[in-house]
Design a protein around this motif. Sequence first.
Motif, short mmCIF file in Angstrom:
data_model
loop_
_atom_site.label_atom_id
_atom_site.label_comp_id
_atom_site.label_asym_id
_atom_site.label_seq_id
_atom_site.Cartn_x
_atom_site.Cartn_y
_atom_site.Cartn_z
N ILE A 1 32.13 27.93 58.62
CA ILE A 1 30.98 28.81 58.75
C ILE A 1 31.48 30.13 58.44
O ILE A 1 30.86 31.05 57.97
CB ILE A 1 30.16 28.76 59.93
CG1 ILE A 1 29.52 27.61 60.39
CG2 ILE A 1 29.43 29.89 60.59
CD1 ILE A 1 29.16 27.27 61.75
N VAL B 1 26.82 31.19 68.44
CA VAL B 1 27.69 30.24 67.98
C VAL B 1 28.82 30.68 67.60
O VAL B 1 29.92 29.96 67.77
CB VAL B 1 26.71 29.37 66.80
CG1 VAL B 1 27.70 28.33 66.33
CG2 VAL B 1 25.55 28.78 67.35
N ASN B 2 28.71 31.99 66.96
CA ASN B 2 30.19 32.56 66.38
C ASN B 2 30.87 33.06 67.35
O ASN B 2 32.07 33.48 67.13
CB ASN B 2 29.60 33.59 65.26
CG ASN B 2 29.10 32.85 64.27
OD1 ASN B 2 29.32 31.60 63.94
ND2 ASN B 2 28.30 33.53 63.35
N GLU C 1 30.29 32.70 55.63
CA GLU C 1 29.61 34.12 55.92
C GLU C 1 30.29 34.91 55.05
O GLU C 1 29.78 35.89 54.68
CB GLU C 1 29.95 34.38 57.54
CG GLU C 1 28.70 33.48 58.28
CD GLU C 1 29.26 33.77 59.83
OE1 GLU C 1 30.05 34.49 60.00
OE2 GLU C 1 28.31 33.39 60.60
N LYS D 1 26.10 23.76 66.66
CA LYS D 1 25.34 23.52 68.09
C LYS D 1 25.36 22.16 68.40
O LYS D 1 25.74 21.82 69.63
CB LYS D 1 24.10 24.17 67.80
CG LYS D 1 23.78 25.57 67.53
CD LYS D 1 22.29 25.89 67.54
CE LYS D 1 22.13 27.29 67.28
NZ LYS D 1 20.77 27.62 67.19
N ARG E 1 25.92 25.90 61.04
CA ARG E 1 25.45 26.23 62.65
C ARG E 1 24.95 25.13 63.45
O ARG E 1 24.90 25.20 64.60
CB ARG E 1 24.60 27.62 62.43
CG ARG E 1 25.27 28.85 61.98
CD ARG E 1 24.61 30.07 61.94
NE ARG E 1 25.31 31.24 61.66
CZ ARG E 1 24.86 32.55 61.35
NH1 ARG E 1 23.59 32.70 61.22
NH2 ARG E 1 25.46 33.58 60.98
N GLN E 2 23.98 24.71 62.84
CA GLN E 2 23.22 23.62 63.37
C GLN E 2 24.00 22.52 63.66
O GLN E 2 24.16 21.80 64.87
CB GLN E 2 21.97 22.98 62.53
CG GLN E 2 21.30 21.81 63.37
CD GLN E 2 20.39 22.56 64.32
OE1 GLN E 2 19.86 23.48 64.47
NE2 GLN E 2 20.25 21.79 65.44
N LEU F 1 33.56 25.92 62.57
CA LEU F 1 33.46 26.95 62.88
C LEU F 1 34.30 27.85 61.72
O LEU F 1 33.69 28.81 61.31
CB LEU F 1 34.26 27.58 64.30
CG LEU F 1 34.08 29.07 64.40
CD1 LEU F 1 32.65 29.63 64.81
CD2 LEU F 1 34.80 29.09 65.83
#
Length: 725
Positions: free
Chosen positions: A271, A321-322, A275, A307, A303-304, A268
Amino acid sequence: METQETSLNFAKYLYLVKRHWLPTAAIFFPVFLISLLTLSLKKPAYEAEGKLSFQRTNTISSLTGVGTEISRLEPLVTDRSNPLNTEAEVIRSVPVVQKTINQLNLKNKKGKPLTIKEFMKMLTIKDVKGSDVLQVSYRDTDAKTAAEVVNTLMQNYLDQNIVFHRMEVAAARKFLEEHLPKAELVVRKVDAQLRQFKEKNQVVALTEEATRAVERMADFHKQIGDSQSRIADLDAQSRAIRNQLKMNSQQAVSTTSVSQSRGVQDVLTEIQQLETRLAAKRVILQENHPEIINLKSNLAALRQILKTRVKEVVGTAPSNVNHNLQIGELQQTLSARLVELETTRLGLTNQVMALSNLQGNYRNRLKLLPRLEQQQRELQRQLEAAQSTYSLLLQKLQESRIAENQNVGNARIISAAQVYEDPTSSPMISYLSAALIASLAGLASMYILEARDKSIKTVDEVKELLKLTFLGVIPAFSNSKKSPRRQEELEPYSQRLVVRNIPRSPISESYRMLRANLKFVSADKELRTMVITSSVPQEGKSTVAANLALTIAQMERKVLLVDADLHRPVQHRIWDLTNDKGLSNVIVGQAQLKTAVKTVMDNLDILTAGVVPPSPASLLDSRKMAGLIETFAATYDFVIIDAPSLTVAADAATLGQMADGVLLVVRPGVVDSVNAAIAMEVLEKSGQNVIGQVINGVIPENERHSYYYFNKEYYAQEQVALQKS
């Protein structure tokens, strides 16, 4: 009332004796002499007697306490029977008597063995008043034989009494020995059923179990209440935390798990960094720039990976997800608290369900307990009854074995028969016996004579048999003891008009009473024409008709007396008239009515019968006769028609249809019950208006009621006057 009925019955019997005393005496004296001669020729009889004493209970049984009911003297019906009478019948029983006859080899007068019937005639058994003693007596022509019979009979009774009681005990013992194993089997069977019942239903002590079940149910109810209160509290706390977190407990668990996962948080973080770089590049670069495209590709790959790792932690991939993947420390604490509360609530809920199930089980058991208690009580009662029966049979079996060996008789001889040389019969007894036999023979002859005599003898018999209106009693003219029929034939015709010859006599008063009663009977409808008849001849109907006509004429009423007895007319003889012209001549037209009717006194005319025709019935049953009666009724105040007797001809029934009524004359001693019944049947079938009956020729001495008696002195004066006239 009872005294009066007794006196009437005595008078009736006295009257029967007076009527039949002569044949009764003719039977009495020969029978008396024959009976006395027969009794005097009999051998003298000797009577021996012995006595048996009875005890209410046997002495041996009273001391041992066993078999006290076997020989107890108790009547079946205590109010009307005596137990000694039962024992007396046992002594008279065939086995005891026959054994006595066989032992003594008793013979009758013909030398044959004595029969039981003959033995019973000479045997007498009676109880001594006020004691428990039976006196046994026997008569015989030999004094020694009489004593032997009494002693042997009493001993045979005692032997049979003991044997009978022992047989009863033996029968009872056999019965008990037969039924005792059955009773024991019943006890075992019921005991096994009770044991199976307890094992099947897990029964130890139902009462204690019920008490404990009630206590446990109360405890369960309390625990359920406490748990439900805690569940409510936990629900309130959970609801508040869920409102703060904006998520349910499942979501809180998932979020807390993800936030505490190192791998998820690292991905996370990458990510988020990627981003940030992508946002910075987009400011200076186009979307189709390779760097932008590379950043997007890397972001999608991360992201995959996120998950996949979230799915590994919580089991499902989050939609965003976020979002909700990173929470603060407070949120983590609240989420943990929410999970704890939900876990505690779930445990309490399961506890409440378990307690409720236990409470239901106890409740179902309590519902079942009353039925189980009832079944257990029934089985216990059956077991107790079976045990009681078994114990009683066992006890009685032991008692019967002891009683069977006891001498259970309760009678003994207190006075043996002695040989007496004095005969029991005496001359006075012979005289009395002969007199009794002769009296019975005389009474039997009197009864036979009375039963065969069908004649009506008294006023009461007339009233009871005919059941007609009673209008009067006419005394007889004479006190002669000749038969009433013969007396009627011998009475001079000139003396029959008593009302004219002796107006103040009792007979005249009787006719006046008859006239008054006729007036009372016809109070509603005036009686103008009346037919007077009787059942048989010689009952005095013509005399009654003549005197009744006289009494009515004396009342200054115009009366016509018609002699319609065309078979045997007598009115012309009573009134001393010629009979050349009369009713028969007027009917056939041979004479005028004015010339045929004769006046005998003021207000009284007589129409005699006239020449006796060959067929009187055809003349009387004619229109001419009916017209004559209508003419008589219109001319006279009262018309009296003297008709033939009902058993002689049907003329009276024919004339009765033309007149206002029929008066029946009955004379006791002349008419019998058969002819009277025939006369009544003729009147009923012809539909006659029977006014009533008058009883004629009554002899006062033959009547039982005082109101039939007349003054004897005056009655005697009347007889003298009749004889002089």
